[in-house]
Every structure is written in structure tokens, then in C-alpha cells.
Design a protein around this motif. Structure first.
Motif, PDB file in Angstrom:
ATOM      1  N   HIS A  62      -0.082 -22.138  51.541  1.00 38.24           N
ATOM      2  CA  HIS A  62       0.386 -22.657  52.834  1.00 38.24           C
ATOM      3  C   HIS A  62       0.564 -21.520  53.834  1.00 38.24           C
ATOM      4  CE1 HIS A  62       1.842 -26.599  51.131  1.00 38.24           C
ATOM      5  NE2 HIS A  62       1.806 -25.875  50.017  1.00 38.24           N
ATOM      6  N   HIS A 179      -3.182 -26.305  51.201  1.00 39.66           N
ATOM      7  CA  HIS A 179      -2.464 -27.553  51.474  1.00 39.66           C
ATOM      8  C   HIS A 179      -3.437 -28.625  51.994  1.00 39.66           C
ATOM      9  CE1 HIS A 179       1.273 -29.389  53.726  1.00 39.66           C
ATOM     10  NE2 HIS A 179       0.649 -30.274  52.978  1.00 39.66           N
ATOM     11  N   CYS A 187      -2.678 -26.851  57.773  1.00 41.42           N
ATOM     12  CA  CYS A 187      -2.127 -25.826  56.878  1.00 41.42           C
ATOM     13  C   CYS A 187      -3.111 -25.537  55.743  1.00 41.42           C
ATOM     14  CB  CYS A 187      -0.794 -26.327  56.322  1.00 41.42           C
ATOM     15  SG  CYS A 187       0.009 -25.190  55.196  1.00 41.42           S
TER      16      CYS A 187
END
Ligand SMILES: [Zn+2]
Length: 207
Positions: A62, A179, A187
């Protein structure tokens, strides 16, 4: 003899007490690299109740979506993230975020490449997006990689951390992702997303 054996018994008893006292706390730890800054290093507050146990099968990357801030301390960044996590908040899109037990990620890599332990790895992380992060080791890098690029120090730390986790938990390279592989999100940002194939190759080559 009597004295020394009594001293030994007392010593063992005290040692046992100490171990018993420390064990539950340290048993939660699974620090993969020697230089990971433990929670104490950034004065983490205790996590709240309600965390779920997990076994690691995936490694997921992330970004914080906040731009690099080289002036702010690691401690300040993590305490702010922990405060945000442990409160209910209205998100940018109007949804409300529930209270999370702790920082949603397991490792935080700052702009200088320092790696800090966040949520204990033995517990499932959290997410604002509809995917189940249970089983995922979650690594977050400071930055908004839609707009800027990870620093070389961040990339080096991400490589070491991911390789260490993959080896330790036996995670196949195909289970290392971003992500955005699991949810509709930008992300970890395009400039980090494009490094992920290299990260997978590094792990699959065993380098
Ligand atoms: Zn994310």
C-alpha cells in the motif's frame, strides 16, 4: 549447598515469572528483519480489543497517499496514523470509518527507508475497501505514488521486507501484489505499482 540451591530455585522462579510476564507480549511479534523498529520505538499506544488471528498467505503493498514528508518524525507519522485508525472518521467520500483496533498495516516504510512494526503480524489488518485482508501481510510506504516516486531507500527496504516475509512464511511470488489487485483503488499508486513485477521476480528468483 543449601543456600546456593535455594538461590537457584528462587532464580528459576523469578526467571519463570519474568518469562511468563514477557511471553504473551513478545509472542505476538514476528519481526523478520533485525532493523525493524518495534512498536516501543515509536511509542505506540496499546492496540484495542477485537483483532483476529491470521496465518500469512499473501503480501500486499500500500501507499499512505500522503506525500513524502522528510521533516516529520517517524514517531509523529505513526502516532497520527494510529489515532486515525482508532477513531471513527468520515472519509473523503462521505462513508464513515469504524474504529480499528490499531494501525491497519503490519509494516510502515518511511521516506528514509526506515521500517517500523505497526499492527502485530499475527493479526488480520483492516481496510477501507471491500476486500478481506485476513492472511495478508500488509506493507505501507509513505508517499503518494500517483504523484511522486518511492525513494531508492524505500525501494531497498520494500525489497528486503518482502523477501524476508516471503521466505519466512513461504509466500509464493504470485501472491505478492498491490492493494489494487484486490479492490477498486489507486493504492499503491502507479509509480509503485509498476515496481511490483520486479518485486515478484526478485522473490521467485530467490535473490
Ligand atoms: Zn491501500
Amino acid at each position: 549447598m543449601r543456600l546456593s540451591s535455594r538461590a537457584t530455585v528462587i532464580g528459576l522462579f523469578l526467571g519463570g515469572l519474568l518469562l511468563a510476564g514477557c511471553a504473551p507480549r513478545w509472542a505476538e511479534r514476528d519481526v523478520i528483519l533485525d532493523d525493524v523498529i518495534p512498536r516501543e520505538g515509536w511509542n505506540a499506544r496499546p492496540w484495542l480489543e477485537g483483532m483476529q488471528r491470521q496465518d500469512i498467505t499473501h503480501i500486499t503493498i500500500h501507499h499512505t497517499a500522503d506525500r513524502h514528508n522528510p521533516e516529520r518524525s517517524l514517531e509523529a507519522k505513526l502516532l497520527a496514523l494510529q489515532s486515525f485508525s482508532q477513531e471513527t472518521t468520515t472519509l473523503w467520500d462521505g462513508r464513515s470509518k469504524p474504529v480499528w483496533a490499531d494501525v491497519p498495516y503490519h509494516y510502515f516504510i518511511d521516506v528514509h527507508g526506515q521500517i517500523a512494526e505497526a499492527r502485530p503480524i499475527g493479526y488480520c489488518g483492516d481496510s477501507n475497501t471491500p476486500y478481506d485482508p485476513c492472511g495478508h501481510a500488509l506493507i505501507v510506504l509513505e508517499g503518494n505514488f500517483e504523484e511522486e516516486v518511492p525513494t531508492p531507500e524505500q525501494v531497498a527496504s520494500l525489497m528486503r521486507m518482502t523477501r524476508g516475509l516471503a521466505r519466512h512464511y513461504g509466500v509464493d511470488a504470485s501472491r505478492i501484489g498491490g492493494h489494487n489487485d484486490y479492490a477498486e483503488t489507486l493504492c499503491p499508486g502507479r509509480n509503485l505499482t509498476q515496481l511490483l513485477p520486479h518485486l515478484r521476480r526478485l522473490v521467485s528468483d530467490g535473490n
